[in-house]
Design a protein around this motif. Structure first.
Motif, short mmCIF file in Angstrom:
data_model
loop_
_atom_site.label_atom_id
_atom_site.label_comp_id
_atom_site.label_asym_id
_atom_site.label_seq_id
_atom_site.Cartn_x
_atom_site.Cartn_y
_atom_site.Cartn_z
N ALA A 194 0.80 -1.22 0.00
CA ALA A 194 0.00 0.00 0.00
C ALA A 194 0.84 1.27 0.00
N GLN A 195 2.16 1.14 -0.14
CA GLN A 195 3.02 2.32 0.01
C GLN A 195 2.70 3.43 -0.98
N THR A 196 2.59 3.08 -2.26
CA THR A 196 2.32 4.12 -3.25
C THR A 196 0.91 4.68 -3.09
N ALA A 197 0.00 3.85 -2.61
CA ALA A 197 -1.35 4.35 -2.36
C ALA A 197 -1.32 5.40 -1.25
N MET A 198 -0.49 5.18 -0.23
CA MET A 198 -0.36 6.15 0.86
C MET A 198 0.27 7.44 0.34
N ALA A 199 1.22 7.29 -0.59
CA ALA A 199 1.84 8.48 -1.17
C ALA A 199 0.78 9.27 -1.92
N GLY A 200 -0.03 8.56 -2.68
CA GLY A 200 -1.11 9.22 -3.42
C GLY A 200 -2.11 9.87 -2.48
N LEU A 201 -2.39 9.18 -1.38
CA LEU A 201 -3.32 9.74 -0.40
C LEU A 201 -2.78 11.05 0.14
N GLY A 202 -1.49 11.05 0.48
CA GLY A 202 -0.84 12.27 0.96
C GLY A 202 -0.89 13.36 -0.08
N ALA A 203 -0.63 12.98 -1.32
CA ALA A 203 -0.61 13.95 -2.42
C ALA A 203 -1.99 14.57 -2.63
N TYR A 204 -2.98 13.72 -2.83
CA TYR A 204 -4.33 14.24 -3.12
C TYR A 204 -4.90 15.02 -1.94
N SER A 205 -4.68 14.52 -0.73
CA SER A 205 -5.26 15.26 0.40
C SER A 205 -4.54 16.58 0.62
N ALA A 206 -3.22 16.61 0.40
CA ALA A 206 -2.50 17.87 0.55
C ALA A 206 -3.06 18.90 -0.42
N VAL A 207 -3.23 18.50 -1.68
CA VAL A 207 -3.70 19.44 -2.70
C VAL A 207 -5.17 19.82 -2.47
N LEU A 208 -6.02 18.82 -2.25
CA LEU A 208 -7.45 19.10 -2.12
C LEU A 208 -7.78 19.86 -0.85
N LEU A 209 -7.16 19.46 0.28
CA LEU A 209 -7.43 20.17 1.52
C LEU A 209 -6.92 21.60 1.41
N GLY A 210 -5.79 21.76 0.74
CA GLY A 210 -5.25 23.09 0.53
C GLY A 210 -6.21 23.94 -0.27
N GLN A 211 -6.70 23.36 -1.37
CA GLN A 211 -7.60 24.10 -2.26
C GLN A 211 -8.92 24.43 -1.58
N HIS A 212 -9.54 23.40 -0.97
CA HIS A 212 -10.90 23.60 -0.48
C HIS A 212 -10.98 24.24 0.89
N LEU A 213 -9.90 24.12 1.68
CA LEU A 213 -9.95 24.76 2.99
C LEU A 213 -9.10 26.02 3.01
N GLY A 214 -8.54 26.36 1.88
CA GLY A 214 -7.74 27.57 1.80
C GLY A 214 -6.47 27.53 2.63
N LEU A 215 -5.93 26.33 2.81
CA LEU A 215 -4.72 26.22 3.61
C LEU A 215 -3.48 26.62 2.80
N SER A 216 -2.44 27.01 3.50
CA SER A 216 -1.18 27.26 2.82
C SER A 216 -0.63 25.92 2.36
N ILE A 217 0.33 25.97 1.46
CA ILE A 217 0.89 24.72 0.96
C ILE A 217 1.47 23.90 2.11
N PHE A 218 2.15 24.58 3.01
CA PHE A 218 2.77 23.90 4.13
C PHE A 218 1.72 23.18 4.99
N SER A 219 0.65 23.91 5.33
CA SER A 219 -0.40 23.29 6.13
C SER A 219 -1.04 22.14 5.39
N GLY A 220 -1.19 22.31 4.07
CA GLY A 220 -1.76 21.23 3.26
C GLY A 220 -0.88 19.99 3.35
N LEU A 221 0.43 20.21 3.27
CA LEU A 221 1.36 19.08 3.35
C LEU A 221 1.21 18.38 4.70
N VAL A 222 1.16 19.18 5.75
CA VAL A 222 1.01 18.60 7.09
C VAL A 222 -0.29 17.80 7.17
N ALA A 223 -1.37 18.38 6.63
CA ALA A 223 -2.65 17.68 6.64
C ALA A 223 -2.55 16.36 5.89
#
Lengths: 300, 313, 242
Positions: B62-91
């Motif tokens: 599941a490693q690459t799936a987790m990477a994808g999860l991190g990627a998509y959630s960082a971008v989507l949470l950043g976009q939809h919650l207006g987070l900074s890139i850094f906060s998105g990465l943390v999320a």
């Protein structure tokens, strides 16, 4: 939905289940005898499709001969794989046998997929089917190639089950599945039968690939999704159980056909089609890992 | 072994670090700087994977799936919650860690191939979900992401990725050298034995999955904001096959060897581009050969040869 | 009763097969107790239940007044119960010293440095200190059993369950192991020893409990048990008798 449409759906599900069952049967035999899950099984299935394509379209051999070639070539390949890569596990030469078998078959799948991609290219091939045309049963219309494929599949499944039950080969295979050590003591040539069993397992997967190839196209990635279906089936039925594989295939085929219908938002429901079986897989592994007919084993 | 190894390995590690740091300054062309930066992405994936599989002995696909999860959630949470890139990465990291924790907990009683199959199922469910929800994720068309470093040069990204990879490796190494690392290894060697000695097997197995997934999520998030377009294929089993092969060839029982396998093979595969698809075939074949004949990987072999030359043990 | 380990009405059935039937056993602190019985009598099952690997079908187990049946093995280790296994479970790819560090490290209030010092002392006590940096896989069978002892000692247990510790061990090493067990016991550790090796049971133990078909059929000094007709019958007699 009209009764006819439901019937057609069910029949389609049944046809596809047959070929999944064939693949799963191969996986089950390999697990039963060698206690390993062959993570390259999907690519063997795919290569079966390609050998069929080479024999039927490139060499122009009759379809039945082409299927036979797929079976024979991949049976030999399977025996070779067992001899060179899996044998060390049973000779005690490997530190962590479970991990090794899993990883080496997964690496093999990477190798085989890219091999097919390099030799044949990524574009789909459509070799000649076993039977062209349509079959009409009253108001029901079924494509002939699918029916022929399923029919051949059923024949192969029956043959395998009969061989396992009544021949000496079958008895040896079942003996080793139950107790490798005891079988050895009773004079069964365990190494040879291990090789043979792996070969039978791959032969069945290749047959499924060869039969489905003409129906749905032959591409290097054609095995990736079907093998996951096979995993679901064998786990559902119980790893190592032959009747389990057949029952599991029937259940999965129907679940997939009907789950799509039952969910209202059709576009998304269809996109999630492959996920329903996966959810079943997870649930079984978490709740009843030995499946419907399997024996409880601590580790796989 | 742990204390002494630190000192023996320190010098080669520093040399390696200096070499990587110097590469762009020595005139490595931009394209290769870019390639090596992607290599660091893979290094993070292979290292975090080898932590789980090689060190704790818990197989996972599941490693690459987790990477994808991190990627998509960082971008989507950043976009939809207006987070900074850094906060998105943390999320993204937190979400990946939580999902990893859940999977680790659910699979406690599973081992070997059953465990492998379950992780395949989780990985595929995630990938299918990401593809299906194309209203949100744009599916196979790809989800665009903001640049991590506004107007950043390829050199900027290179050093950022190098820094994050090195820092992550140091954190992982510190963990593995601590008593937690001992618990991980004990669990790998004999779970029942470890439990009989007071090791909290349940806790550490679950945390191992969470930690491994967290680093994968970090890698994914950074990757997303680097290449600026992510697709569900980054979560595929084919990608997982690459990560496995890279880790195996590098040496998956050691996080540094695995990481070197990741960056090294990414570089090598680009170098051999004119071989066409055949380079991937050779790649697969080498991975098989490694598993069969040299399970410690290329760097494991080198390290072994080097230490036996020096006459210890 | 102030018994350290109290087993009351313990029953265990596996899919209809009764392995243990209403076992009542009280073990005082500091005892050196032997548990014997023919194959299939339930000795290992009893050990596995007390050690937390099986759940009892009925009855209960208390340790120092606290109920322990159903607890996980790792909790039991932290409560002060140590256990060795019939097939040794040393960590093969870890060094001998690392094997001892693992149980020591479970106590977070103790630094690794202090744990290492304790480990070295125990290794010296077991004559394994010269092998400290070697992989545990390189140890002989007997040395591996000693290593298991050492790991248990790192836990500073109050109660130790030993499952066939002398299997295949060289006589000289066996004598050494006897000494270690006696030292442990003299220091206040309660020892429950399961063994087929009658010699060692009678040499070491002051109290012997005999199981047969899941029930206790004898409980007394070695001399008493040696002469007990029920015990002789269980081992030598007609096994079809109810």
């Amino acid at each position: 939905m009209s009764l006819l449409a439901i019937f057609e759906q069910a029949l389609n599900g049944l046809i596809i289940s047959t070929l999944y069952a064939l693949t799963a049967l191969g996986l089950s035999i390999i697990f039963g005898v060698l206690r390993i899950v062959n993570f390259a099984h999907g690519e063997i299935y795919m290569l079966g499709g390609y050998v069929y394509y080479c024999a039927a379209s490139v060499l122009g051999l009759p379809p039945v001969v082409a299927v036979a070639s797929a079976v024979l070539v991949l049976m030999a390949a399977g025996a070779l794989i067992e001899r060179s890569l899996i044998r060390p596990v049973h000779e005690g030469k490997v530190d962590r046998p479970d991990e090794y078998a899993i990883m080496i078959t997964f690496a093999l799948s990477v190798f085989l997929l890219n091999f097919a991609n390099s030799v044949f290219g990524p574009w789909p091939q459509r070799p000649a089917p076993l039977f062209r045309g349509r079959v009409e049963i009253g108001e029901l219309i079924i494509s002939g190639d699918r029916l022929a494929a399923a029919g051949a599949g059923v024949l192969l499944i029956l043959t395998t089950v009969l061989v396992l039950r009544y021949t000496w080969l079958g008895k040896a295979v079942r003996a080793i599945s139950q107790d490798r050590g005891a079988a050895e003591i009773f004079g069964v040539d365990v190494s040879r039968y291990s090789m043979l069993s792996f070969g039978i397992g791959t032969a069945l997967a290749a047959a499924a690939g060869a039969l489905i190839g003409p129906v749905f196209n032959v591409t290097p990635i054609m095995g990736v999704i079907p093998v996951i279906k096979a995993y679901i089936i064998v786990v559902l039925g119980g790893l190592g159980s032959i009747p389990g594989a057949i029952v599991g295939a029937l259940i999965l085929g129907q679940v997939e056909s009907f789950a799509t219908i039952l969910i209202p938002d059709t576009s998304r429901a269809l996109a999630y089609k492959d996920a329903y079986g996966l959810v079943v897989l997870v649930l079984i592994l978490l709740v009843r890992p030995q499946g419907l007919f399997g024996k409880r084993e601590r580790r796989a | 072994m742990s204390g002494i190894l630190r000192h023996r390995a320190a010098l080669p590690c520093l040399v390696l670090l200096a070499a990587f740091a110097a590469l762009p300054l020595l005139g490595l062309p931009d394209y290769w700087i870019y390639t090596t930066t992607i290599g660091f992405y893979y290094a993070l994936l292979t290292a975090s994977w080898s932590l789980l599989v090689g060190f704790v002995g818990r197989i996972s696909f599941a490693q690459t799936a987790m990477a994808g999860l991190g990627a998509y959630s960082a971008v989507l949470l950043g976009q939809h919650l207006g987070l900074s890139i850094f906060s998105g990465l943390v999320a993204g990291v937190v979400l990946a860690a939580l999902v990893g924790l859940a999977i680790g907990w659910l699979t406690l009683r599973l081992h070997g191939a059953y465990l492998g199959l379950t992780t395949i199922a989780f990985a595929e469910i995630l990938r299918i979900a990401v593809t299906a929800e194309h209203g949100l994720t744009k599916g196979s068309l790809g989800l665009p992401a903001e640049a991590l470093i506004p107007n950043g040069t390829r050199q900027n990204y290179y050093y950022l990725f190098l820094a994050v990879t090195v820092a992550s490796l140091l954190v992982m190494a510190a963990l593995l050298r601590s008593r937690v690392g001992l618990f991980f290894q004990a669990i790998r060697e004999d779970e029942d034995g470890a439990a009989s000695l007071g090791v909290r097997v349940t806790l550490w197995k679950t945390l191992a999955f969470a930690i491994s997934s967290a680093f994968a999520g970090l890698a994914g998030g950074l990757y997303a904001h680097f290449i600026q377009l992510i697709t569900p294929s980054m979560m595929s089993l084919q990608e997982m096959g690459f990560v496995l092969a890279m880790a195996v060839i590098g040496g998956f029982h050691n996080i540094l060897f695995a990481a070197l396998g990741g960056v090294g093979l990414q570089f090598l595969l680009e170098l051999l581009r004119e071989m066409g698809e055949w380079r991937l075939v050779v790649f697969g074949a080498v991975a098989i050969a490694m598993l069969r004949f040299a399970p410690n990987g290329v760097f494991g072999l080198l390290a072994g040869a080097f230490s036996s030359k020096r006459g210890d043990r | 009763m102030s018994a350290q380990l109290k087993i009351e009405g313990l029953t265990k059935a596996f899919d209809g097969l009764v392995a243990l039937e209403a076992i009542d056993l009280a073990v005082e602190a500091g005892e050196l107790l032997g548990l014997i019985g023919p194959n299939g009598s339930g000795k290992t099952t009893l050990l596995n239940i007390v050690g937390g690997y099986y759940e009892a079908s009925g009855g209960r187990v208390t340790f120092n007044g606290r109920r322990i049946d159903g607890k996980a093995p790792s909790s039991l280790a932290r409560l002060g119960i140590g256990r060795s296994f019939q097939v040794t479970k040393v960590f093969k790819r870890l060094s001998v010293e690392q094997n001892l560090m693992v149980p020591g490290a479970t106590d977070w209030s103790v630094s690794q440095a202090r744990t290492r010092a304790r480990a070295r002392a125990i290794l010296a006590d077991l004559n394994l200190d010269s092998l400290a940096a070697d992989r545990a896989s390189s140890l002989s069978g007997g040395q591996a059993k000693l290593l298991e002892f050492g790991r248990i000692m790192m836990l500073s247990p109050e109660l130790v369950l030993l499952d066939e510790p002398f299997g295949g061990v060289h006589p000289e090493l066996k004598a050494f192991m006897y000494e270690r067990i006696r030292d442990w016991n003299a220091g206040g550790v309660t020892v429950v020893l399961v063994s087929h090796d009658m010699g060692s049971i009678f040499d070491l133990c002051r109290r012997v409990v005999t199981l047969s078909y899941g029930q206790i059929i004898a409980d007394g000094t070695p001399e008493e048990v040696r002469k007990d007709p029920a015990v002789l019958d269980a081992y030598l007699g007609d096994h079809h008798a109810a």
